[in-house]
Design a protein around this motif. Structure first.
Motif, PDB file in Angstrom:
ATOM      1  N   LEU A  80       0.812  -1.213   0.000  1.00 50.08           N
ATOM      2  CA  LEU A  80       0.000   0.000   0.000  1.00 50.08           C
ATOM      3  C   LEU A  80       0.847   1.265   0.000  1.00 50.08           C
ATOM      4  O   LEU A  80       0.322   2.366   0.056  1.00 50.08           O
ATOM      5  N   ASN A  81       2.161   1.109  -0.089  1.00 53.68           N
ATOM      6  CA  ASN A  81       3.065   2.258  -0.072  1.00 53.68           C
ATOM      7  C   ASN A  81       3.370   2.800  -1.460  1.00 53.68           C
ATOM      8  O   ASN A  81       4.135   3.755  -1.596  1.00 53.68           O
ATOM      9  N   MET A  82       2.837   2.153  -2.479  1.00 58.27           N
ATOM     10  CA  MET A  82       3.034   2.604  -3.862  1.00 58.27           C
ATOM     11  C   MET A  82       4.523   2.722  -4.200  1.00 58.27           C
ATOM     12  O   MET A  82       4.946   3.644  -4.895  1.00 58.27           O
ATOM     13  N   ASP A  83       5.290   1.779  -3.692  1.00 54.89           N
ATOM     14  CA  ASP A  83       6.724   1.703  -3.977  1.00 54.89           C
ATOM     15  C   ASP A  83       6.936   0.545  -4.947  1.00 54.89           C
ATOM     16  O   ASP A  83       6.726  -0.611  -4.597  1.00 54.89           O
ATOM     17  N   VAL A  84       7.345   0.844  -6.177  1.00 56.36           N
ATOM     18  CA  VAL A  84       7.447  -0.173  -7.219  1.00 56.36           C
ATOM     19  C   VAL A  84       8.401  -1.289  -6.827  1.00 56.36           C
ATOM     20  O   VAL A  84       8.283  -2.417  -7.308  1.00 56.36           O
ATOM     21  N   ARG A  85       9.336  -1.013  -5.930  1.00 55.39           N
ATOM     22  CA  ARG A  85      10.287  -2.052  -5.515  1.00 55.39           C
ATOM     23  C   ARG A  85       9.606  -3.185  -4.759  1.00 55.39           C
ATOM     24  O   ARG A  85      10.110  -4.312  -4.741  1.00 55.39           O
ATOM     25  N   HIS A  86       8.470  -2.898  -4.137  1.00 56.56           N
ATOM     26  CA  HIS A  86       7.742  -3.951  -3.419  1.00 56.56           C
ATOM     27  C   HIS A  86       6.960  -4.847  -4.369  1.00 56.56           C
ATOM     28  O   HIS A  86       6.559  -5.946  -3.995  1.00 56.56           O
ATOM     29  N   TYR A  87       6.715  -4.382  -5.569  1.00 57.41           N
ATOM     30  CA  TYR A  87       5.937  -5.146  -6.537  1.00 57.41           C
ATOM     31  C   TYR A  87       6.805  -5.877  -7.540  1.00 57.41           C
ATOM     32  O   TYR A  87       6.286  -6.630  -8.360  1.00 57.41           O
ATOM     33  N   ALA A  88       8.101  -5.614  -7.547  1.00 58.64           N
ATOM     34  CA  ALA A  88       8.889  -6.014  -8.700  1.00 58.64           C
ATOM     35  C   ALA A  88      10.190  -6.696  -8.323  1.00 58.64           C
ATOM     36  O   ALA A  88      10.877  -6.280  -7.398  1.00 58.64           O
ATOM     37  N   ASP A  89      10.515  -7.736  -9.055  1.00 60.21           N
ATOM     38  CA  ASP A  89      11.872  -8.264  -9.104  1.00 60.21           C
ATOM     39  C   ASP A  89      12.634  -7.390 -10.097  1.00 60.21           C
ATOM     40  O   ASP A  89      12.145  -7.132 -11.202  1.00 60.21           O
ATOM     41  N   PRO A  90      13.827  -6.899  -9.742  1.00 62.55           N
ATOM     42  CA  PRO A  90      14.521  -5.932 -10.600  1.00 62.55           C
ATOM     43  C   PRO A  90      14.679  -6.382 -12.051  1.00 62.55           C
ATOM     44  O   PRO A  90      14.557  -5.571 -12.965  1.00 62.55           O
ATOM     45  N   VAL A  91      14.951  -7.681 -12.268  1.00 59.85           N
ATOM     46  CA  VAL A  91      15.181  -8.163 -13.632  1.00 59.85           C
ATOM     47  C   VAL A  91      13.882  -8.613 -14.282  1.00 59.85           C
ATOM     48  O   VAL A  91      13.486  -8.115 -15.336  1.00 59.85           O
ATOM     49  N   LEU A  92      13.178  -9.553 -13.653  1.00 62.42           N
ATOM     50  CA  LEU A  92      11.994 -10.151 -14.270  1.00 62.42           C
ATOM     51  C   LEU A  92      10.818  -9.189 -14.330  1.00 62.42           C
ATOM     52  O   LEU A  92       9.998  -9.265 -15.244  1.00 62.42           O
ATOM     53  N   SER A  93      10.722  -8.298 -13.354  1.00 65.53           N
ATOM     54  CA  SER A  93       9.532  -7.463 -13.263  1.00 65.53           C
ATOM     55  C   SER A  93       9.711  -6.044 -13.774  1.00 65.53           C
ATOM     56  O   SER A  93       8.727  -5.351 -13.990  1.00 65.53           O
ATOM     57  N   LEU A  94      10.948  -5.612 -13.975  1.00 64.99           N
ATOM     58  CA  LEU A  94      11.151  -4.240 -14.413  1.00 64.99           C
ATOM     59  C   LEU A  94      12.020  -4.169 -15.663  1.00 64.99           C
ATOM     60  O   LEU A  94      11.607  -3.638 -16.690  1.00 64.99           O
ATOM     61  N   ILE A  95      13.218  -4.735 -15.590  1.00 62.22           N
ATOM     62  CA  ILE A  95      14.142  -4.625 -16.721  1.00 62.22           C
ATOM     63  C   ILE A  95      13.621  -5.395 -17.930  1.00 62.22           C
ATOM     64  O   ILE A  95      13.566  -4.870 -19.050  1.00 62.22           O
ATOM     65  N   LEU A  96      13.199  -6.648 -17.729  1.00 60.21           N
ATOM     66  CA  LEU A  96      12.705  -7.458 -18.843  1.00 60.21           C
ATOM     67  C   LEU A  96      11.477  -6.844 -19.507  1.00 60.21           C
ATOM     68  O   LEU A  96      11.423  -6.755 -20.746  1.00 60.21           O
ATOM     69  N   PRO A  97      10.473  -6.391 -18.740  1.00 58.75           N
ATOM     70  CA  PRO A  97       9.345  -5.727 -19.405  1.00 58.75           C
ATOM     71  C   PRO A  97       9.744  -4.490 -20.191  1.00 58.75           C
ATOM     72  O   PRO A  97       9.201  -4.230 -21.266  1.00 58.75           O
ATOM     73  N   LEU A  98      10.701  -3.719 -19.678  1.00 60.95           N
ATOM     74  CA  LEU A  98      11.159  -2.534 -20.407  1.00 60.95           C
ATOM     75  C   LEU A  98      11.855  -2.925 -21.705  1.00 60.95           C
ATOM     76  O   LEU A  98      11.717  -2.248 -22.729  1.00 60.95           O
ATOM     77  N   VAL A  99      12.589  -4.038 -21.670  1.00 63.15           N
ATOM     78  CA  VAL A  99      13.238  -4.528 -22.893  1.00 63.15           C
ATOM     79  C   VAL A  99      12.185  -4.948 -23.910  1.00 63.15           C
ATOM     80  O   VAL A  99      12.270  -4.614 -25.099  1.00 63.15           O
ATOM     81  N   PHE A 100      11.169  -5.690 -23.456  1.00 66.10           N
ATOM     82  CA  PHE A 100      10.081  -6.086 -24.358  1.00 66.10           C
ATOM     83  C   PHE A 100       9.390  -4.862 -24.937  1.00 66.10           C
ATOM     84  O   PHE A 100       9.061  -4.826 -26.127  1.00 66.10           O
ATOM     85  N   LEU A 101       9.178  -3.863 -24.104  1.00 66.58           N
ATOM     86  CA  LEU A 101       8.544  -2.630 -24.563  1.00 66.58           C
ATOM     87  C   LEU A 101       9.407  -1.949 -25.615  1.00 66.58           C
ATOM     88  O   LEU A 101       8.915  -1.448 -26.624  1.00 66.58           O
ATOM     89  N   ALA A 102      10.721  -1.963 -25.403  1.00 66.78           N
ATOM     90  CA  ALA A 102      11.633  -1.287 -26.315  1.00 66.78           C
ATOM     91  C   ALA A 102      11.724  -1.979 -27.663  1.00 66.78           C
ATOM     92  O   ALA A 102      11.783  -1.327 -28.711  1.00 66.78           O
ATOM     93  N   ILE A 103      11.726  -3.318 -27.669  1.00 72.01           N
ATOM     94  CA  ILE A 103      11.954  -4.018 -28.935  1.00 72.01           C
ATOM     95  C   ILE A 103      10.669  -4.321 -29.694  1.00 72.01           C
ATOM     96  O   ILE A 103      10.688  -4.476 -30.915  1.00 72.01           O
ATOM     97  N   GLY A 104       9.545  -4.362 -28.975  1.00 72.44           N
ATOM     98  CA  GLY A 104       8.329  -4.763 -29.672  1.00 72.44           C
ATOM     99  C   GLY A 104       7.120  -3.908 -29.436  1.00 72.44           C
ATOM    100  O   GLY A 104       6.098  -4.062 -30.100  1.00 72.44           O
ATOM    101  N   GLY A 105       7.206  -3.001 -28.486  1.00 71.65           N
ATOM    102  CA  GLY A 105       6.064  -2.151 -28.218  1.00 71.65           C
ATOM    103  C   GLY A 105       4.948  -2.837 -27.452  1.00 71.65           C
ATOM    104  O   GLY A 105       3.865  -2.292 -27.311  1.00 71.65           O
ATOM    105  N   ILE A 106       5.201  -4.061 -26.941  1.00 71.29           N
ATOM    106  CA  ILE A 106       4.192  -4.791 -26.174  1.00 71.29           C
ATOM    107  C   ILE A 106       4.585  -4.735 -24.703  1.00 71.29           C
ATOM    108  O   ILE A 106       5.646  -5.224 -24.329  1.00 71.29           O
ATOM    109  N   PRO A 107       3.762  -4.133 -23.861  1.00 68.17           N
ATOM    110  CA  PRO A 107       4.125  -3.982 -22.448  1.00 68.17           C
ATOM    111  C   PRO A 107       3.913  -5.274 -21.665  1.00 68.17           C
ATOM    112  O   PRO A 107       2.815  -5.584 -21.225  1.00 68.17           O
TER     113      PRO A 107
END
Length: 255
Positions: A80-107
């Motif tokens: 409930l603190n709206m801190d993305v670090r509590h919702y995300a694994d640094p690689v699987l939950s943040l970096i990988l989705p950003l890579v997918f977004l960058a290469i394919g436009g699919i979030p």
């Protein structure tokens, strides 16, 4: 819900500030100039910052509905603190989705909150917990399209906000699919038989990745997904031409 249960973190406000900085740069840019650096930087920061904020709101939506529905453990977990670090694994939950977004436009869905479903008051509450995330993306997408439509703004800001709005709709459409591991399946899972839920639990870890592989590999399926997303985007008032222009500016490394 106790008022003290929700405490937005400084990181959330920092991400909002980054998004605003991107918006200001995009607004002050000169889109008529080929490959305007300020436009590129502004749209990039606006989209990356805004998408991370929306990821936070998506997962916070799950958590706050779960809290109101009986699972108070989400407060202790920091959801409930709206801190993305509590919702995300640094690689699987943040970096990988950003890579997918960058290469394919699919979030690619990025975050995750662990809900004690047994603490929820009913199956209906459990369904709404799952739906709260994608509905938050839909709400953000609608707000952005309304702003672009009814508030006069520089074209640089309009294209950046339109692309960010399109990403919200893409995320909504993707997450609402009834695939194990996605929120659409979570909404119907409480009403399935025990054997169906057991089977879903076995395929849940890899089903979303299999779906993404199909979206990248099977052109008709990819086209159908984007056409459905485009239909929803335009149905809520989005300007697809502005959004595609924003995507072109965002993906500056492709040209």
């Amino acid at each position: 819900m106790q008022r003290s249960a929700v405490r937005p973190s400084p990181l959330f406000f920092g991400l909002l500030a980054l998004t605003v900085v991107g918006g200001v740069l995009a607004a002050l840019s000169h889109p008529t100039t080929p490959k305007d650096a300020m436009l590129t930087a502004g749209v990039f920061l606006l989209v990356i910052g805004g998408w991370t904020v929306s990821l936070t709101l998506h997962e916070f939506g799950h958590a706050v509905v779960a809290y109101k529905g009986g699972d108070h453990s989400v407060a202790a977990k920091g959801y409930l603190n709206m801190d993305v670090r509590h919702y995300a694994d640094p690689v699987l939950s943040l970096i990988l989705p950003l890579v997918f977004l960058a290469i394919g436009g699919i979030p690619l869905p990025g975050g995750a909150v662990w809900i004690n479903r047994w603490a929820l008051r009913s199956r209906a509450v459990s369904s709404w917990v799952s739906l709260a995330g994608p509905l938050s993306n839909l709400a953000v997408g609608i707000l952005l399209t309304v702003a672009v439509t009814y508030i006069p703004m520089p074209v640089g800001l309009a294209v950046g906000m339109s692309y960010l709005a399109l990403l919200q709709i893409l995320t909504f459409v993707l997450n609402i699919l009834p695939v194990p591991g996605l929120d659409g399946f979570g909404a119907i899972e409480p009403y399935l038989s025990p054997s169906a839920r057991e089977l879903a639990a076995k395929v849940r870890p890899w089903a979303p990745l299999a779906l993404f592989a199909l979206l990248f590999a099977v052109t008709p399926l990819q086209d159908a997904f984007f056409e459905l997303s485009r239909f929803v985007f335009q149905a809520v008032g989005g300007d697809y031409r502005l959004a595609i222009t924003g995507q072109y500016v965002f993906m500056f490394w492709r040209h």
